[in-house]
Design an enzyme around this catalytic site. Structure first.
Site, PDB file in Angstrom:
ATOM      1  N   GLU A 136     -39.106 -31.133 -75.947  1.00 36.92           N
ATOM      2  CA  GLU A 136     -39.719 -30.764 -77.221  1.00 36.92           C
ATOM      3  C   GLU A 136     -41.266 -30.361 -77.174  1.00 36.92           C
ATOM      4  OE1 GLU A 136     -38.161 -30.958 -79.934  1.00 36.92           O
ATOM      5  OE2 GLU A 136     -36.561 -32.331 -79.925  1.00 36.92           O
ATOM      6  N   ASP A 276     -26.676 -28.200 -76.163  1.00 34.23           N
ATOM      7  CA  ASP A 276     -26.623 -26.683 -76.893  1.00 34.23           C
ATOM      8  C   ASP A 276     -27.466 -25.768 -76.319  1.00 34.23           C
ATOM      9  OD1 ASP A 276     -28.709 -28.285 -77.719  1.00 34.23           O
ATOM     10  OD2 ASP A 276     -28.602 -27.992 -79.941  1.00 34.23           O
ATOM     11  N   GLU A 369     -25.349 -33.923 -90.649  1.00 35.78           N
ATOM     12  CA  GLU A 369     -25.930 -34.150 -89.439  1.00 35.78           C
ATOM     13  C   GLU A 369     -24.919 -34.370 -88.606  1.00 35.78           C
ATOM     14  OE1 GLU A 369     -28.800 -34.069 -85.857  1.00 35.78           O
ATOM     15  OE2 GLU A 369     -28.723 -33.456 -88.093  1.00 35.78           O
ATOM     16  N   GLU A 390     -30.165 -24.042 -88.029  1.00 30.26           N
ATOM     17  CA  GLU A 390     -28.870 -23.303 -87.279  1.00 30.26           C
ATOM     18  C   GLU A 390     -28.028 -22.652 -88.156  1.00 30.26           C
ATOM     19  OE1 GLU A 390     -30.887 -26.250 -84.745  1.00 30.26           O
ATOM     20  OE2 GLU A 390     -30.075 -26.359 -86.712  1.00 30.26           O
ATOM     21  N   THR A 473     -35.105 -21.333 -78.508  1.00 28.57           N
ATOM     22  CA  THR A 473     -34.384 -22.204 -79.366  1.00 28.57           C
ATOM     23  C   THR A 473     -35.231 -22.605 -80.562  1.00 28.57           C
ATOM     24  OG1 THR A 473     -32.808 -23.994 -79.231  1.00 28.57           O
ATOM     25  CG2 THR A 473     -34.806 -24.409 -78.068  1.00 28.57           C
TER      26      THR A 473
END
Length: 572
Positions: A136, A276, A369, A390, A473
């Site tokens: 993160e 991902d 989610e 996304e 990302t």
């Protein structure tokens, strides 16, 4: 003038305006142009409602709590589901401001961008006793700083002459050095957690995710190229190579791994949470750095995903050792996948999956989610929607690739839903339960760095003119520079796009390198597919050459062998 004449002129004027209006309505390009202008302004207002409330009620803390108009110092909480080992004296790192910098430039606000850069240059310090998640912190803070630095030194952004002295790069390098101790393991796989002041803590957990180990190369690679210090890129590449070496014989990876022993902890895997961005960074690292190694990894991994995870337009999870399905579920993070498929040229497959995600969004008003595909129901505990980007991201990519106006309508639906369900007086709030639309007091920083950004770019992509970008990302743009390339087709780095009829960018050029002598039609054919697997046959065998698409490396059509396999398999 008599009343009769006055009424006559009014009627004539009315007829003229009605004719003009009807003419414009009959012109689809004109209609879409007006739609883009209206939607661009709607997204702009949405961004500034979130940003201004953050600056008013939360800055310089990390994130806004829009319902109570307060703040949270959340950098130490990201990925920390149990909220363990929280710092006592950490007062935030202006996380949302860092995440917003590139969005401000894309929206054309150079003044606020420069003001934010100046504040960070004078006030931000990473010498804090705070345990943070490596992944993160890398994608949000390091990526945000590196991207903003590269945008600040770009003369096109009209930064005030002489006022910027590489302060953001200095901060990024300092942060990068504080993250390096995480890589000091026997395997080279990094710890998931690092204390910014003291390094790896005693008795730190040795469990990490595939994303954490395999999604560092863009930010740390860019930092090495900018500073001339190779150790950041070397550490990220070593971790990526080690992770790839742990794949199964089917080229599948698990979700979590032990960084000391190198043994898998969770064997079930898919394209969603925990994995991902590993796939995403293989493609984007190839575009950014031109290293063939990244593309070879991705080709093998992508075919394995199509073979073992795909079921029609959906992607379930499977055991990396056997390929047998484990969990049949949609997760909101999977919605990035169609955008990734656009980058490699699998437009048809991307569109197919994207439309299924749109159906789920329309059913609930937002994207839950987790949704259980086998039971056609919400997951009993993961019913939330934290303003994730996304679906907007994939919508943007697909519109860039196809210019199909249907994607503009999808973007409008997403924007309207966000304004209807999540906008509050103090910003935008996450949805705690999509079945009731009860809200949660949190405005995530990625709402400004990604969700608003991709929606804005859907309606105004002028930022992409004359420069190819790779978006990390976390939505931070990194320019594709020829000086960084090992070896990549000139199409990605050249400013001469005359062989394509419309404006080109990294969003519309697939990995399959185009030939400058090609006609527009031929270019489209060559971009048909990168790693095509026959969509209609469950055993993934081909029947004719048409099932096999185009090889991404050579741009030559693959042929179907007597055994029923496409020529791509010869490269694996």
């Amino acid at each position: 003038m008599s009343n009769h004449h006055w009424r006559t002129w009014v009627l004539i004027i009315f007829v003229i305006f009605a004719a003009i209006f009807n003419l414009s309505q009959s012109d689809p390009d004109s209609h879409h142009f007006r739609k883009k202008i209206l939607m661009k302004e709607k997204v702009r207002r949405m961004f500034y409602h979130a940003y201004d409330n953050y600056m008013k009620y939360a800055f310089p803390h990390d994130e806004l709590k829009p319902l109570t108009k307060t703040f949270t110092d959340s950098l130490s909480e990201l990925g920390n589901l149990r909220l363990e080992h929280l710092p006592q004296n950490y007062n935030g790192s202006a996380l949302t401001l860092i995440e917003s910098l590139s969005s401000l430039l894309i929206l054309g606000n150079n003044t606020e961008f420069e003001r934010g850069v100046s504040w960070l240059s004078e006030n931000l310090s990473f010498d804090v006793d705070a345990r943070v998640n490596l992944f993160e912190c890398n994608i949000r803070v390091l990526g945000g700083l590196v991207s903003a630095h590269m945008l600040a030194i770009d003369s096109r952004n009209r930064f005030s002459q002489g006022t910027y002295k590489n302060e953001l790069l200095i901060l990024a390098e300092d942060l990068g050095r504080r993250l390096l101790p995480a890589f000091g393991t026997p395997t080279g796989l990094p710890y998931a957690w690092i204390n910014l002041k003291y390094g790896v803590m005693a008795n730190e957990t040795t469990e990490t995710s595939t994303s954490c180990s395999g999604s560092l190369i863009l930010e740390m690679g860019a930092l090495s190229r900018l500073t001339g210090d190779p150790q950041f890129e070397d550490a990220a590449l070593r971790a990526l190579r080690k992770l790839w070496s742990l794949r199964s014989s089917m080229n599948l990876l698990g979700t979590t791994v032990d960084v000391v022993s190198g043994k898998w902890i969770e064997y079930s895997s898919g394209i969603g949470a925990g994995v991902d961005s590993f796939y995403e960074y293989l493609v984007k690292a190839y575009i950014l750095f031109g290293k063939e190694e990244y593309w070879r990894m991705f080709q093998s991994a992508y075919v394995a995903v199509q073979k073992y995870f795909r079921h029609g337009p959906w992607y379930h999870e499977a055991d990396m050792r056997t390929g047998h399905a484990t969990y049949w579920q949609l997760t909101s993070l999977q919605a990035f996948w169609p955008g990734l498929q656009v980058l490699v040229g699998d437009i048809a497959a991307a569109n197919s999956s994207h439309r299924e995600f749109v159906k789920v969004w329309e059913r609930f008003g937002v994207l839950p989610e987790r949704y259980l595909l086998d039971h056609q129901m919400l997951h009993p505990t993961e019913k939330y929607y934290p303003l994730r980007p996304e679906l907007a991201e994939s919508t943007f990519y697909l519109y860039q690739a196809t210019k199909d106006p249907w994607y503009l309508e999808v973007g409008e639906s997403i924007t309207d839903s966000l304004n209807l369900y999540t906008k509050v007086d103090g910003g935008f709030a996450s949805v705690r339960d999509v079945s009731t639309m009860v809200l949660e007091d949190h405005q995530h920083s990625f709402f400004l760095s990604e969700t608003c950004k991709y929606l804005y770019l859907l309606y105004d992509d002028s930022f992409l003119v004359d420069q190819n970008y790779v978006f990390t990302t976390e939505g931070h743009p990194l320019p594709v520079l020829s000086a960084w390339q090992d070896r990549l087709p000139e199409v990605y780095t050249s400013a001469n796009y005359t062989f394509i009829q419309r404006r080109a960018s990294a969003m519309s050029l697939q990995i399959c390198p185009a030939m400058t002598s090609s006609t527009s039609r031929e270019v489209d054919e060559k971009h048909e597919s990168a790693c095509h697997i026959c969509d209609t046959r469950r055993d993934h065998r081909c029947l004719t050459d048409e099932d096999c698409g185009v090889d991404a490396t050579t741009c030559r059509r693959r042929s179907c062998s007597i055994a029923g396999f496409c020529g791509l398999w010869l490269y694996l």
